[in-house]
Scaffold this active site. Structure first.
Site, short mmCIF file in Angstrom:
data_model
loop_
_atom_site.label_atom_id
_atom_site.label_comp_id
_atom_site.label_asym_id
_atom_site.label_seq_id
_atom_site.Cartn_x
_atom_site.Cartn_y
_atom_site.Cartn_z
N GLU A 67 -0.60 3.45 -2.96
CA GLU A 67 -1.50 2.45 -3.05
C GLU A 67 -1.44 1.06 -1.76
OE1 GLU A 67 -2.05 -1.65 -5.82
OE2 GLU A 67 -0.16 -1.22 -5.43
N HIS A 162 5.09 -7.75 -2.72
CA HIS A 162 4.02 -7.93 -2.85
C HIS A 162 3.51 -8.75 -3.69
CE1 HIS A 162 4.19 -3.39 -1.39
NE2 HIS A 162 3.73 -4.21 -0.02
N CYS A 253 1.77 1.15 -8.20
CA CYS A 253 1.97 1.63 -6.50
C CYS A 253 1.54 2.98 -6.43
CB CYS A 253 3.46 1.72 -6.04
SG CYS A 253 3.92 -0.30 -6.12
#
Length: 264
Positions: A67, A162, A253
């Protein structure tokens, strides 16, 4: 939900050397991680995704987390420039795979951009300002996507790797959030139209969920937050990603999921 592609990559035998930012290093059982990742891929396939599986790369410890290497929209794909220098070599093979489906634009220095910092909800693109994504990266995303009709907004990220560690989409107009890890005002304004679902306080890492069609793929490690989703009649499929979680991985991810329409 038709013609979905899921790009994945096998777990690197070097994953024990992964980058870590907010958690302490723990021993990772590589074979167990591979089994869990295979079950995750099977879950995606069961939800209608055609898998495009890239091989493991022993030179790239974090490369299972595809990702972060790209952002895929209906019109184009953006090949990212990860904030961690050790991860920048991951993007080439993913961009090559994406070229079969999209025109690919590349993010260039001095920009840094991790795909895990980009949340796309309809025509709105939220870009997390984290240790991995900088202001120049935000501005480049804005310059590329605004002409396509997207509204690109920067969102501060604190105490998380993130943006998608702190907020993800779980239904058409619902977001799962950890208010302590991001400024949620961008999502909570009067004109946003989003319902914000809080993670259970005991499960701060529980905001990362992967919406595929009308089903949420979700870590089985967070049952209290899962119950909050199910109480809102959101369909949840739980997966065990405990080994990849030791590498700061979540359910978003390890794949890039998108419709297979080809670029012009």
């Amino acid at each position: 939900m038709q013609n979905l592609i899921a790009i994945t990559r096998e777990v690197s035998p070097a994953i024990a050397r992964c980058e870590l930012t907010h958690i302490s290093r723990q021993a990772i059982d590589v074979e167990k991680a591979r089994r869990q990742h295979l079950a995750y891929e099977q879950c995606l396939a069961g939800l209608g995704c055609t898998l495009v599986r890239l091989p493991a790369d022993p030179r790239l410890p974090d490369s299972v987390f595809v990702e972060d290497t790209a952002v895929v929209l209906d019109e184009v794909a953006l090949a990212a420039r990860p904030g961690a220098r050790s991860r920048r070599a991951e993007t080439k093979s993913v961009a090559e795979a994406l070229a079969a489906y999209r025109r690919v634009f590349h993010i260039h220095a001095p920009c840094t951009l991790d795909g895990g910092d980009v949340l796309v909800v309809g025509s709105r693109v939220f870009v997390g300002m984290s240790r991995r994504t900088n202001q120049a990266g935000l501005e480049e995303v804005r310059s590329l996507l605004t002409p396509l009709g997207y509204r690109v907004e920067g969102v501060p990220v604190v105490s998380a790797l993130h943006l998608k560690s702190a907020v993800t989409q779980v239904a058409e107009r619902a977001l799962l959030v950890n208010h302590n890890w991001t400024d949620t005002s961008a999502f909570a304004g009067a004109d946003s139209g989003f319902e914000l679902i809080d993670v259970a306080p005991e499960e701060p890492f529980g905001a990362n969920a992967l919406l595929i069609g009308e089903t949420v793929v979700y870590p089985e490690a967070y049952p209290l937050t899962r119950r909050r989703l199910e109480d809102r009649e959101i369909t949840v499929v739980a997966v065990d990603i405990s080994e990849l979680a030791k590498a700061e991985g979540g359910v978003t991810c390890s794949s890039l999921v998108f419709r297979a329409n080809h670029s012009d």
